[in-house]
Write a protein that holds these residues in place. Sequence first.
Motif, PDB file in Angstrom:
ATOM      1  N   MET A   1       0.849  -1.189   0.000  1.00 56.04           N
ATOM      2  CA  MET A   1       0.000   0.000   0.000  1.00 56.04           C
ATOM      3  C   MET A   1       0.884   1.239   0.000  1.00 56.04           C
ATOM      4  N   ASP A   2       0.725   2.067  -1.003  1.00 57.50           N
ATOM      5  CA  ASP A   2       1.506   3.293  -1.154  1.00 57.50           C
ATOM      6  C   ASP A   2       0.595   4.506  -1.127  1.00 57.50           C
ATOM      7  N   ASN A   3       1.185   5.670  -0.878  1.00 57.46           N
ATOM      8  CA  ASN A   3       0.424   6.923  -0.840  1.00 57.46           C
ATOM      9  C   ASN A   3      -0.829   6.766   0.025  1.00 57.46           C
ATOM     10  N   LEU A   4      -0.635   6.260   1.224  1.00 58.06           N
ATOM     11  CA  LEU A   4      -1.753   5.980   2.110  1.00 58.06           C
ATOM     12  C   LEU A   4      -2.442   7.264   2.541  1.00 58.06           C
ATOM     13  N   LYS A   5      -3.754   7.140   2.756  1.00 50.57           N
ATOM     14  CA  LYS A   5      -4.591   8.257   3.166  1.00 50.57           C
ATOM     15  C   LYS A   5      -5.266   7.915   4.492  1.00 50.57           C
ATOM     16  N   PRO A   6      -5.677   8.944   5.251  1.00 50.38           N
ATOM     17  CA  PRO A   6      -6.380   8.659   6.512  1.00 50.38           C
ATOM     18  C   PRO A   6      -7.605   7.760   6.306  1.00 50.38           C
ATOM     19  N   ASP A   7      -8.268   7.859   5.160  1.00 52.59           N
ATOM     20  CA  ASP A   7      -9.434   7.007   4.880  1.00 52.59           C
ATOM     21  C   ASP A   7      -9.061   5.532   4.729  1.00 52.59           C
ATOM     22  N   ASP A   8      -7.784   5.230   4.595  1.00 52.87           N
ATOM     23  CA  ASP A   8      -7.341   3.836   4.516  1.00 52.87           C
ATOM     24  C   ASP A   8      -7.230   3.191   5.898  1.00 52.87           C
ATOM     25  N   THR A   9      -7.433   3.971   6.953  1.00 57.30           N
ATOM     26  CA  THR A   9      -7.384   3.435   8.305  1.00 57.30           C
ATOM     27  C   THR A   9      -8.456   2.376   8.495  1.00 57.30           C
ATOM     28  N   ALA A  10      -8.037   1.172   8.886  1.00 57.06           N
ATOM     29  CA  ALA A  10      -8.961   0.051   9.017  1.00 57.06           C
ATOM     30  C   ALA A  10      -8.205  -1.163   9.537  1.00 57.06           C
ATOM     31  N   VAL A  11      -8.957  -2.183   9.891  1.00 51.74           N
ATOM     32  CA  VAL A  11      -8.373  -3.497  10.125  1.00 51.74           C
ATOM     33  C   VAL A  11      -8.404  -4.244   8.790  1.00 51.74           C
ATOM     34  N   TYR A  12      -7.255  -4.748   8.396  1.00 50.54           N
ATOM     35  CA  TYR A  12      -7.127  -5.439   7.120  1.00 50.54           C
ATOM     36  C   TYR A  12      -7.065  -6.951   7.364  1.00 50.54           C
ATOM     37  N   TYR A  13      -7.866  -7.682   6.596  1.00 46.01           N
ATOM     38  CA  TYR A  13      -7.962  -9.129   6.740  1.00 46.01           C
ATOM     39  C   TYR A  13      -7.565  -9.824   5.444  1.00 46.01           C
ATOM     40  N   CYS A  14      -6.791 -10.878   5.554  1.00 46.77           N
ATOM     41  CA  CYS A  14      -6.575 -11.729   4.390  1.00 46.77           C
ATOM     42  C   CYS A  14      -7.551 -12.901   4.457  1.00 46.77           C
ATOM     43  N   ALA A  15      -7.875 -13.432   3.289  1.00 46.32           N
ATOM     44  CA  ALA A  15      -8.854 -14.503   3.204  1.00 46.32           C
ATOM     45  C   ALA A  15      -8.469 -15.455   2.079  1.00 46.32           C
ATOM     46  N   ALA A  16      -8.878 -16.698   2.216  1.00 48.84           N
ATOM     47  CA  ALA A  16      -8.594 -17.710   1.196  1.00 48.84           C
ATOM     48  C   ALA A  16      -9.806 -18.612   1.034  1.00 48.84           C
ATOM     49  N   GLY A  17     -10.035 -19.042  -0.199  1.00 48.88           N
ATOM     50  CA  GLY A  17     -11.160 -19.919  -0.456  1.00 48.88           C
ATOM     51  C   GLY A  17     -11.282 -20.235  -1.922  1.00 48.88           C
ATOM     52  N   GLN A  18     -12.423 -20.764  -2.307  1.00 52.37           N
ATOM     53  CA  GLN A  18     -12.618 -21.214  -3.687  1.00 52.37           C
ATOM     54  C   GLN A  18     -13.724 -20.446  -4.386  1.00 52.37           C
ATOM     55  N   GLN A  19     -13.868 -19.162  -3.983  1.00 51.26           N
ATOM     56  CA  GLN A  19     -14.872 -18.320  -4.625  1.00 51.26           C
ATOM     57  C   GLN A  19     -14.650 -18.243  -6.127  1.00 51.26           C
ATOM     58  N   ARG A  20     -15.730 -18.231  -6.890  1.00 50.58           N
ATOM     59  CA  ARG A  20     -15.655 -17.922  -8.307  1.00 50.58           C
ATOM     60  C   ARG A  20     -15.392 -16.433  -8.485  1.00 50.58           C
ATOM     61  N   SER A  21     -16.022 -15.622  -7.657  1.00 49.98           N
ATOM     62  CA  SER A  21     -15.814 -14.182  -7.691  1.00 49.98           C
ATOM     63  C   SER A  21     -14.920 -13.775  -6.527  1.00 49.98           C
ATOM     64  N   LEU A  22     -13.817 -13.103  -6.830  1.00 49.60           N
ATOM     65  CA  LEU A  22     -12.877 -12.713  -5.778  1.00 49.60           C
ATOM     66  C   LEU A  22     -13.486 -11.735  -4.778  1.00 49.60           C
ATOM     67  N   THR A  23     -14.493 -10.979  -5.191  1.00 51.91           N
ATOM     68  CA  THR A  23     -15.105 -10.002  -4.307  1.00 51.91           C
ATOM     69  C   THR A  23     -16.140 -10.618  -3.365  1.00 51.91           C
ATOM     70  N   ASP A  24     -16.482 -11.865  -3.581  1.00 54.22           N
ATOM     71  CA  ASP A  24     -17.456 -12.562  -2.732  1.00 54.22           C
ATOM     72  C   ASP A  24     -16.873 -12.721  -1.328  1.00 54.22           C
ATOM     73  N   PRO A  25     -17.502 -12.146  -0.283  1.00 52.90           N
ATOM     74  CA  PRO A  25     -16.890 -12.157   1.053  1.00 52.90           C
ATOM     75  C   PRO A  25     -17.025 -13.468   1.818  1.00 52.90           C
ATOM     76  N   THR A  26     -17.614 -14.477   1.229  1.00 52.61           N
ATOM     77  CA  THR A  26     -17.840 -15.734   1.963  1.00 52.61           C
ATOM     78  C   THR A  26     -16.649 -16.682   1.856  1.00 52.61           C
ATOM     79  N   TYR A  27     -15.439 -16.134   2.004  1.00 55.44           N
ATOM     80  CA  TYR A  27     -14.250 -16.980   1.998  1.00 55.44           C
ATOM     81  C   TYR A  27     -14.272 -17.931   3.192  1.00 55.44           C
ATOM     82  N   THR A  28     -13.712 -19.089   3.001  1.00 52.92           N
ATOM     83  CA  THR A  28     -13.727 -20.101   4.058  1.00 52.92           C
ATOM     84  C   THR A  28     -12.750 -19.768   5.182  1.00 52.92           C
ATOM     85  N   TYR A  29     -11.585 -19.245   4.812  1.00 59.49           N
ATOM     86  CA  TYR A  29     -10.517 -19.033   5.788  1.00 59.49           C
ATOM     87  C   TYR A  29     -10.183 -17.545   5.881  1.00 59.49           C
TER      88      TYR A  29
END
Length: 121
Positions: free
Chosen positions: A82-110
């Motif tokens: 992450m470069d040129n970070l902004k105050p709006d980028d403040t958040a808890v960031y989570y990594c996820a893994a799974g077999q979603q067809r759509s990468l944006t689908d939030p129902t990752y298994t792990y």
Amino acid sequence: QVQLVESGGGLVQAGGSLRLSCAAPRRAFSIYNAAWFRQAPGKEREFVAGIRNMGATYYADFVKGRISISKDDAKSTLYLQMDNLKPDDTAVYYCAAGQQRSLTDPTYTYWGQGAQVTVSS
């Protein structure tokens, strides 16, 4: 069970950079699609970037070239640069893994435990 362990969060000034890492068991990111999500205080969790097991990437519109997802299959580690970070980028960031067809689908298994990123103005 696939345990994801994040690291690299912290406090940074606006305009600065951070790289988050997400370590997984051997071959996890060769098998599963993966993504980074974030959740700011009082907001819903949102998709940031995703990468398929074969390497194709996809980004949320707000990324606008500031954020890059990658992985090292030999190290079984997922990254979020992450470069040129902004105050709006403040958040808890989570990594996820799974077999979603759509990468944006939030129902990752792990999911990882989350890494706090705070950007000061």
